[in-house]
Design a protein around this motif. Structure first.
Motif, mmCIF file in Angstrom:
data_model
loop_
_atom_site.group_PDB
_atom_site.id
_atom_site.type_symbol
_atom_site.label_atom_id
_atom_site.label_comp_id
_atom_site.label_asym_id
_atom_site.label_seq_id
_atom_site.Cartn_x
_atom_site.Cartn_y
_atom_site.Cartn_z
ATOM 1 N N SER A 203 0.828 -1.205 0.000
ATOM 2 C CA SER A 203 0.000 0.000 0.000
ATOM 3 C C SER A 203 0.860 1.252 0.000
ATOM 4 O O SER A 203 0.410 2.318 -0.396
ATOM 5 C CB SER A 203 -0.988 0.010 1.156
ATOM 6 O OG SER A 203 -0.370 -0.370 2.333
ATOM 7 N N GLN A 204 2.110 1.117 0.422
ATOM 8 C CA GLN A 204 2.982 2.300 0.387
ATOM 9 C C GLN A 204 3.098 2.843 -1.037
ATOM 10 O O GLN A 204 3.027 4.047 -1.262
ATOM 11 C CB GLN A 204 4.368 1.927 0.935
ATOM 12 C CG GLN A 204 5.205 3.104 1.350
ATOM 13 C CD GLN A 204 4.564 3.931 2.447
ATOM 14 O OE1 GLN A 204 3.736 3.440 3.222
ATOM 15 N NE2 GLN A 204 4.923 5.197 2.528
ATOM 16 N N TYR A 268 -7.177 11.654 3.475
ATOM 17 C CA TYR A 268 -6.728 10.278 3.719
ATOM 18 C C TYR A 268 -7.390 9.780 4.995
ATOM 19 O O TYR A 268 -7.305 10.438 6.044
ATOM 20 C CB TYR A 268 -5.203 10.238 3.879
ATOM 21 C CG TYR A 268 -4.709 8.920 4.450
ATOM 22 C CD1 TYR A 268 -4.390 7.856 3.615
ATOM 23 C CD2 TYR A 268 -4.584 8.737 5.825
ATOM 24 C CE1 TYR A 268 -3.955 6.640 4.137
ATOM 25 C CE2 TYR A 268 -4.156 7.532 6.361
ATOM 26 C CZ TYR A 268 -3.845 6.490 5.510
ATOM 27 O OH TYR A 268 -3.424 5.296 6.030
ATOM 28 N N THR A 270 -8.752 6.046 7.395
ATOM 29 C CA THR A 270 -8.729 4.603 7.662
ATOM 30 C C THR A 270 -10.063 4.244 8.330
ATOM 31 O O THR A 270 -10.103 3.987 9.538
ATOM 32 C CB THR A 270 -7.541 4.252 8.580
ATOM 33 O OG1 THR A 270 -7.496 5.203 9.683
ATOM 34 C CG2 THR A 270 -6.219 4.317 7.860
ATOM 35 N N LYS A 336 -0.724 -7.650 5.877
ATOM 36 C CA LYS A 336 -1.227 -8.116 7.173
ATOM 37 C C LYS A 336 -1.868 -9.494 7.067
ATOM 38 O O LYS A 336 -1.827 -10.264 8.006
ATOM 39 C CB LYS A 336 -2.274 -7.143 7.742
ATOM 40 C CG LYS A 336 -1.901 -5.690 7.665
ATOM 41 C CD LYS A 336 -0.769 -5.365 8.589
ATOM 42 C CE LYS A 336 -0.200 -4.009 8.286
ATOM 43 N NZ LYS A 336 -0.532 -2.997 9.241
HETATM 44 C C1 LIG Z 1 -2.372 2.253 8.150
HETATM 45 C C2 LIG Z 1 -1.494 1.310 7.397
HETATM 46 N N1 LIG Z 1 -1.605 1.217 6.082
HETATM 47 C C3 LIG Z 1 -0.841 0.368 5.361
HETATM 48 C C4 LIG Z 1 0.106 -0.423 5.952
HETATM 49 C C5 LIG Z 1 0.853 -1.479 5.159
HETATM 50 O O1 LIG Z 1 1.744 -1.027 4.290
HETATM 51 P P1 LIG Z 1 2.312 -1.967 3.145
HETATM 52 O O2 LIG Z 1 1.168 -2.547 2.364
HETATM 53 O O3 LIG Z 1 3.104 -1.008 2.307
HETATM 54 O O4 LIG Z 1 3.157 -3.023 3.764
HETATM 55 C C6 LIG Z 1 0.311 -0.318 7.309
HETATM 56 C C7 LIG Z 1 1.393 -1.111 7.939
HETATM 57 O O5 LIG Z 1 1.876 -0.834 8.970
HETATM 58 C C8 LIG Z 1 -0.523 0.548 8.056
HETATM 59 O O6 LIG Z 1 -0.389 0.622 9.377
#
Ligand SMILES: Cc1ncc(COP(=O)(O)O)c(C=O)c1O
Length: 493
Positions: A203-204, A268, A270, A336
């Motif tokens: 997701s980054q 943004y 969540t 995750k």
């Molecule tokens: C809010 C949130 N989004 C996304 C991610 C995951 O990131 P990625 O998919 O880049 O590993 C995390 C991981 O810590 C997170 O806490």
């Protein structure tokens, strides 16, 4: 002369035949600068004098003279029978990031100049590498069905058709996009078809695409406060102004978002599991936010990073699924539910944005590695994914209960847990006067890694607390870590 690459490649140094500067001097200065700038690292091998002389079209003598001087001054050393190497122990500050020709640079204060990535360094530090209790973003890696995964990887590594070894679709491998779209429609009530799904590296990278496709320097990004520092850093790459907007018990304060005015282009959020505090965004707040986006032609980035795991009730639907006006960019990840080193995430993009997202995606790294996309498509299609999520939900529920119980037993009155209904972590507030940074440092000294809540605030009034993961470690290990935490807090009070 070639760039430094493998051991048989001659390192690049500037060299000009017929220059008034003697050949040996040019070679000496070229290598000295390369070592000082860090372009050649300790332990790296230099070309043989014979190879270098041939490459430069000169006799060996000036090369040997230059190497001799570099040896005497301690930059390089000869190892019998094996060649010439850059020496270990070039003083710190010399082998750093100083520009080539000028040697070591120091600022007026005598300190090394700060690298521009200083903030990114802070962020990686917060996520942390490695294993252990309290890691907020880590699933139970030891429970991942490795044998199944290995079978699928082996199957495809051996049998990958040639066309899948060529350049792939920038949006991602078709079968995987189909499988993800099916999953999201069924499990998360996302409105989409496969054409809207883009596969990215976690997701980054999805957030980075949002930054580049949606935001410009004159725009404002509204960011949950406290919020996910990783998203803040990625979206700030756009050069947009980041405005932290407080969350309350229902989610982001939409009145405060609206008060920013027309420059606010992106919010943004969540909504399924606020990072880091843990509440979900209520239906009325969701509708308000959607109305704001629609009225202002703005966009909402919905980061749905761990909503597969909800313990109190069935998983909530997504904001994207409530959106009649296609203002939501949905971001998901396998970090995750499977494991973070996989580096696979995805976006669901409104149709009108697809072209610009794909353009940015191509400009970044063309497309995601195909092998793991093919493996993952089978992992989803053959039911391994659903089974794993089901098992992990039961496991994490037990681990969540154990952490909450352990915190109450050892730290009741000092730590307050408010929301612990979802995901792989909970946040807990520390009693007044306790500094979370000091507590985290104390834990670290004892080999336990937790995240300080105050680090998730961009504004001026952070609350002191801890973000504690419960997914990665079993109950006994977590209980031991809680007792360590209790000791650290006792010492800090
Ligand atoms: C809010 C949130 N989004 C996304 C991610 C995951 O990131 P990625 O998919 O880049 O590993 C995390 C991981 O810590 C997170 O806490």
């Amino acid at each position: 002369v070639n760039k430094t690459a493998g051991r048989d490649v001659v390192s690049y140094i500037p060299f000009e035949r017929g220059s008034p500067v003697a050949c040996y001097r040019q070679i000496y200065e070229g290598y000295r600068a390369a070592v000082l700038s860090g372009r050649l690292r300790p332990g790296q091998r230099l070309p043989s004098s014979r190879a270098l002389a041939a490459e430069l079209g000169i006799s060996r003598l000036p090369v040997l003279t230059a190497f001799e001087q570099l040896v005497q001054e301690g930059y390089i050393e000869g190892r019998v029978g094996s060649g010439t190497y850059v020496r270990d122990g070039i003083p710190e500050g010399l082998s750093g990031a100083a520009p080539d020709s000028t040697g070591p640079t120091r600022s007026a204060s005598g300190m090394r100049p700060r690298r521009p990535q200083a903030d990114a360094g802070r962020s990686t530090g917060m996520l942390g590498t490695g294993l252990g209790p309290f890691r907020a973003s880590l699933p139970a890696l030891d429970r991942f069905p490795r044998a199944t995964w290995a079978r699928l990887v082996a199957r495809h590594a051996r049998g990958l058709p040639l066309e899948l070894m060529a350049y792939g679709d920038p949006a991602g491998y078709e079968d995987l996009r189909e499988a993800i779209a099916d999953y999201l429609r069924a499990a998360r009530a996302v409105r989409c078809d496969a054409s809207q799904v883009l596969i990215v590296s976690g997701s980054q990278m999805a957030l980075q695409l949002c930054a580049m496709a949606l935001l410009g320097r004159d725009d404002v990004l509204c960011m949950e406060e406290p919020g996910y520092w990783g998203a803040r850093d990625a979206l700030a790459l756009s050069g947009a102004t980041v405005v932290p907007v407080p969350v309350d018990g229902e989610g982001i304060d939409v009145d405060r978002v609206a008060a920013v005015g027309p420059r606010a282009r992106v919010a943004y959020v969540t909504p399924s599991h606020q990072y880091p505090l843990g509440m979900f965004m209520t239906a009325s707040r969701r509708l308000e936010l959607l109305r704001w986006a629609q009225r202002n032609d703005a966009w909402i980035v919905e980061d749905d990073y761990d909503s597969e795991y909800r313990y109190a009730s069935r998983p909530l639907g997504t904001l994207q699924g409530m959106d009649e006006a296609s203002r939501v960019i949905y971001v998901g990840t396998f970090s995750k539910v499977l494991f973070p080193a996989l580096r696979v995430g995805y976006l669901v993009v409104p149709r009108e944005l697809l072209e610009s997202f794909v353009r940015v995606r191509v400009s970044l790294d063309l497309f995601a590695p195909t092998l793991y996309q093919v493996v993952l498509a089978d992992f989803l299609r053959e039911g391994h994914f659903a089974r794993h999520v089901r098992r992990m939900r039961a496991l994490y529920l037990r681990r969540r209960d154990a952490l909450v119980e352990s915190l109450q037993r050892h730290l009741g009155g000092v730590l307050t847990v408010e929301h612990a209904d979802a995901g792989l972590h909970l946040s807990a507030y520390l009693a007044d006067g306790l500094d979370d940074l000091a507590v985290v440092r104390g834990l670290e000294e004892r080999g336990v890694f937790a995240t300080a809540l105050s680090k998730c605030y961009a504004g001026g009034a952070p609350r002191s607390g801890l973000i504690l993961g419960f997914g990665a470690a079993d109950e006994r290990v977590t209980d031991r870590a809680v007792r360590t935490l209790a000791r650290v807090i006792r010492e800090a009070s």
